[in-house]
Enzyme design. Structure first.
Site, PDB file in Angstrom:
ATOM      1  N   ARG A 222      -9.388   0.691  15.481  1.00 47.65           N
ATOM      2  CA  ARG A 222      -9.605   1.381  14.202  1.00 47.65           C
ATOM      3  C   ARG A 222     -10.737   0.624  13.514  1.00 47.65           C
ATOM      4  NH1 ARG A 222      -3.848   2.123  11.253  1.00 47.65           N
ATOM      5  NH2 ARG A 222      -4.215  -0.117  11.033  1.00 47.65           N
TER       6      ARG A 222
ATOM      7  N   LYS B 226       0.840  -1.196   0.000  1.00 46.17           N
ATOM      8  CA  LYS B 226       0.000   0.000   0.000  1.00 46.17           C
ATOM      9  C   LYS B 226       0.876   1.247   0.000  1.00 46.17           C
ATOM     10  CE  LYS B 226      -0.312  -0.057   5.062  1.00 46.17           C
ATOM     11  NZ  LYS B 226      -1.201   0.016   6.233  1.00 46.17           N
TER      12      LYS B 226
ATOM     13  N   TYR C 271      15.136  31.513   2.533  1.00 41.90           N
ATOM     14  CA  TYR C 271      14.007  32.272   3.085  1.00 41.90           C
ATOM     15  C   TYR C 271      14.257  32.619   4.551  1.00 41.90           C
ATOM     16  CZ  TYR C 271      11.113  31.209  -0.995  1.00 41.90           C
ATOM     17  OH  TYR C 271      10.593  31.137  -2.262  1.00 41.90           O
TER      18      TYR C 271
ATOM     19  N   MET D 297      10.685  24.618  -1.107  1.00 44.58           N
ATOM     20  CA  MET D 297       9.804  23.652  -1.751  1.00 44.58           C
ATOM     21  C   MET D 297      10.577  22.707  -2.671  1.00 44.58           C
ATOM     22  SD  MET D 297       6.528  24.185  -4.290  1.00 44.58           S
ATOM     23  CE  MET D 297       5.425  24.774  -3.012  1.00 44.58           C
TER      24      MET D 297
END
Length: 823
Positions: free
Chosen positions: A592, A494, A718, A767
């Site tokens: 869950r 998964k 930054y 980023m």
């Protein structure tokens, strides 16, 4: 020499049905390599702990094969299905394969060198073969083909075209090396090193050394390091081995035949050699102790064979690090690129072509360089190469080198082009000429095919995630070692296979014998089906809106609530489907998804009233299997699970698989393995216990985009944080938080690794990029940088980011290239 099915039956002392005069060329054991295989190939149906080759005979027949080596107990009614095929029936197919290899060895009149040891076998084999090949034709066993199956497949390819064969031999338990010795029968034996590998099958190092030395029972010469007392004492203590011609090397023991002492000289290393009263030295760019030991072994072997200093010196100059793997990459214009610069000889070419054929799914192109062997029998060499290329079904050949050009008439391929050099090819390269094809790059190192690879590789992003499939298999087998033989394994793929890439990972796991795959959502299962995965797949969180697709793509849903069960039953009834497999999830304390104890009566009533569903498995999930302080709670969960699953069995009268263990559970509570276990993060190298060492599967790399000097007193990035009172040299890396590099790694909290040094990440992570302080280094643009891998663990990165390794792995987005490495 023409070899027939009848001859194979005679040599292996086996029965035969079908045409005895059918010609046999290749031997094949891997059903994945069926596509495009020559009809003269023979499939050998080997039985393993998880795979049985006999299950793939129909598939191989459909691919065009008509010759099969099977066990004698393979049902006759099965062979009758294939009336035009020939079947050799052996008492044991592995024994028969080894007999065939021994027969081919009997026919070979050249010199045979065999190498064993715990480490360094493959490197020594490659380097020694490279140097010997400068004055003679040398056959080397492909890659790490050193096992009970790999060695006979190597020997099958022996040919009179080679004057010397260098064969690697390994073992994992007693008795194996004796079987290999009977078929290799080397003239010279090389023992590289002794270590802890496979020690679990031996009471001590001494017993393992004795076992490995059985490879040298009939050799003329044994070459080994005198400094390794375990090896030396067992040789001289054996009346047979001690009587051989022993040639030893040492770092400082003057009684050795040759003393080879590493001495650092600036950036390089000198190997100071003392041999038969002469002192001389060799310079090498290798500096790690393992490489220096391997070089010393190679030098000792060459000196024992009478090689002169200058010849050895020239040979050592040509050596480069051995890339122990093929790399599969995404190419330009929807091409698939397979790079193999590991070695260059006809044997390794055939292995690479087999792999290309297995993964291609489109037309195949081979870019090939000259073979830098000795000058004997070039005509025979290139004739065999041309035959192998034709049999492999190559559609297009790009041949680079003067020798290939000289023998151009040998090559019968749809499209062929010849170039004198790599420079000529590169200068005339046109990108539109390569489209929708699988391309194998196979070149001797001096041809610098890396340059061609850079032209053909899809230029997307310099940041990449390397996924080592051999390490994945090692981890899978580590978990298997905790399980009974009949316990099934469900592999979790998964979340993009924990960030590694689901299609390739699933294909590899399926081939290596996992019983189930599991995904989180229906869309992930659909993607695997579209990729060609046929293994049973459980969907752990199927959406109600996707239940029709679950059925359409033959997926098996987890049922965790009455609502999802009723919806799925309705969908099955609309499609007229009976006895569809489902997996019942119980909540035993994780809280869950899953049925609680109070839900079971209603659950059983619905299941009993609706035969359109059948229970494939009943399972639960441990909440804290990796936490020793919570072991009492884990035990409580297991008890609750046993009570609830037994109630289901009694009330529904259905039999099903039981499973509760995850990766941590397998390592810490193997007694609760029941019928199946689920392996997840552990497959990818994250261990729940310090006692169990797993291998790193995923390594995160990037390359330096720019280097600049920042004056004292100025900040970076930054916010202009991380101001320094000294001048600094920084590197800008094209990896940021959009690539999975968390912002918490910035401002000196995280680090990277390059050129043997750990380097701090400075400033805020952006980023698409970050900055690293590389003061006092010689790093330059284009140099490779590790974010995590062999030197920086994913656990370290997770610790810095105050999270868990799962989040780090699954947080690497698809825009980061996945490169799958095949050892």
């Amino acid at each position: 020499m023409r070899i027939t099915v009848g001859r194979i039956a005679e040599v292996s002392r086996s029965g035969l049905s079908g045409d005895p005069d059918r010609e046999v060329g290749e031997l094949l054991i891997d059903s994945r390599k069926a596509a495009g295989i020559s009809r003269s190939g023979m499939f050998i149906a080997l039985r393993g702990s998880k795979n049985d080759g006999h299950d793939y005979i129909g598939e191989m027949y459909s691919a065009g094969l008509r010759s099969f080596l099977v066990d004698a107990d393979y049902p006759v009614n099965e062979t009758d299905k294939y009336s035009d095929a020939s079947f050799v029936r052996a008492d044991n197919t592995l024994d028969a394969l080894q007999k065939l290899a021994g027969w081919k060895r009997d026919l070979y009149e050249g010199n045979v060198i065999s190498i064993t040891g715990s480490n360094g076998k493959t490197i020594v084999k490659e380097w020694l073969s490279d140097i010997l090949g400068k004055k003679e034709t040398v056959y080397r066993s492909p890659r790490s083909y050193n096992s009970q199956v790999g060695v006979p497949l190597s020997l099958w390819k022996l040919s009179p075209a080679y004057s010397t064969a260098v064969i690697e031999a390994g073992m994992s338990k007693p008795g194996e090396i004796e079987r290999l010795e009977r078929i290799i029968r080397p003239h010279t034996g090389i023992f590289t090193h002794i270590g802890e590998a496979h020690q679990e099958n031996f009471p001590g190092i001494d017993q393992k050394v004795k076992e490995k030395l059985k490879l040298f029972r009939h050799v003329d010469t044994i070459i080994y390091p005198l400094d390794k007392a375990d090896i030396h004492n067992n040789i001289i203590g054996d009346s047979n081995l001690g009587s051989k011609n022993l040639f030893t090397w040492s770092v400082n023991n003057g009684s050795a035949d040759v003393v080879i002492k590493p001495v650092a000289t600036g950036e390089n290393m000198n190997l100071e050699v003392s041999f038969r009263g002469n002192n001389f030295s060799f310079t090498t760019g290798f500096s790690d102790s393992a490489s220096l030991d391997n070089l010393s072994t190679v030098i000792a072997c060459l000196l024992s064979s009478g090689w002169k200093q200058q010849m050895i010196r020239e040979g050592l100059k040509s050596l480069s690090p051995v890339a122990m793997r093929m790399e599969q990459k995404e190419g330009i214009n929807n091409c698939l690129l397979l790079e193999d610069f590991y070695n260059s000889d006809p044997g390794s070419l055939q292995i690479a072509l087999d792999h290309l054929r297995a993964i291609a799914g489109r037309k195949m192109t081979l870019i090939l360089s000259d073979f830098l062997q000795g000058r004997q029998n070039k005509e025979r060499l290139y004739s065999e190469v041309a035959t192998g290329i034709k049999k492999a079904g190559v559609n297009r050949l790009i041949a680079i080198g003067k020798d290939l050009n000289s023998y151009r008439n040998f090559f019968e391929v749809d499209t062929v082009s010849f170039y004198e050099s790599t420079d000529e090819f590169v200068s005339g390269f046109r990108e539109p000429l390569f489209r929708n094809e699988a391309i194998l790059l196979k070149g001797a190192r001096q041809f610098e095919f890396e340059r061609i690879g850079r032209l053909l590789e899809l230029k997307t992003h310099q940041t990449r995630l390397d996924v080592n499939l051999a390490s994945l298999l090692f981890n899978l087998n580590t978990f298997r070692s905790y399980l009974d033989k009949n316990t099934a394994i469900m592999a979790m793929v998964k979340a993009f296979a924990y960030g590694a890439g689901p299609g390739e990972i699933s294909e590899w796991l399926a081939y290596n014998g996992v019983d189930y795959l599991a995904v989180a959502y229906t869309g992930e299962g659909i993607d695997l089906r579209k990729y060609g995965i046929s293994k049973r797949i459980m969907v752990m969180s199927p959406d109600i809106d996707s239940l029709r697709s679950v059925i359409e793509y033959d997926l098996e849903p987890e049922i965790h609530s009455i609502r999802i069960l009723n919806e799925f039953i309705s969908e099955l009834k609309r499609n007229g489907i009976e006895r569809y497999p489902v997996h019942i999830k119980l909540d035993t304390g994780m809280h869950r998804l899953g049925f609680m104890q109070e839900d079971l009566n209603e659950l059983c009533n619905i299941l009993n009233d609706n035969p359109c569903v059948r229970i494939a498995s009943v399972f639960s999930h441990l909440a804290a299997a990796d936490d020793r302080t919570m072991d009492d709670y884990t035990q409580k969960q297991v008890c609750t699970y046993l009570t609830m699953s037994s109630q289901l069995e009694q009330n529904t009268k259905q039999s099903f698989l039981r499973h509760i263990l995850n990766s941590a559970g397998v390592l810490r509570f193997p007694k609760y393995q029941f019928d199946m276990v689920r392996t997840g993060i552990g497959l990818y190298g994250v261990s729940a216990t310090e006692e169990v060492k797993l291998k790193t599967v995923a390594s995160f790399f990037t390359r330096i985009s720019q280097v600049k000097t920042i004056p004292a007193g100025e900040g970076i990035g930054y916010g202009l944080s991380d101001v320094s009172d000294t001048k600094r040299k920084i590197a800008i890396l094209p990896a940021g938080y959009a690539d999975g590099l968390k912002r918490l790694m910035g401002k000196g909290r995280g680090r990277v690794f390059a050129n043997g040094q750990f380097l701090p990440i400075v400033g805020n992570v952006c980023m698409d990029m970050c900055m690293v302080d590389i003061s006092n280094t010689d790093l330059r643009p284009g140099d490779k940088v590790e974010i995590f891998g062999d030197n920086i663990s994913i656990e370290e990165v997770a610790g810095v980011c105050k999270t868990i390794p799962y989040e780090i792995l699954t947080g690497i987005p698809p825009r980061v290239k996945r490169i799958f490495l095949y050892e």
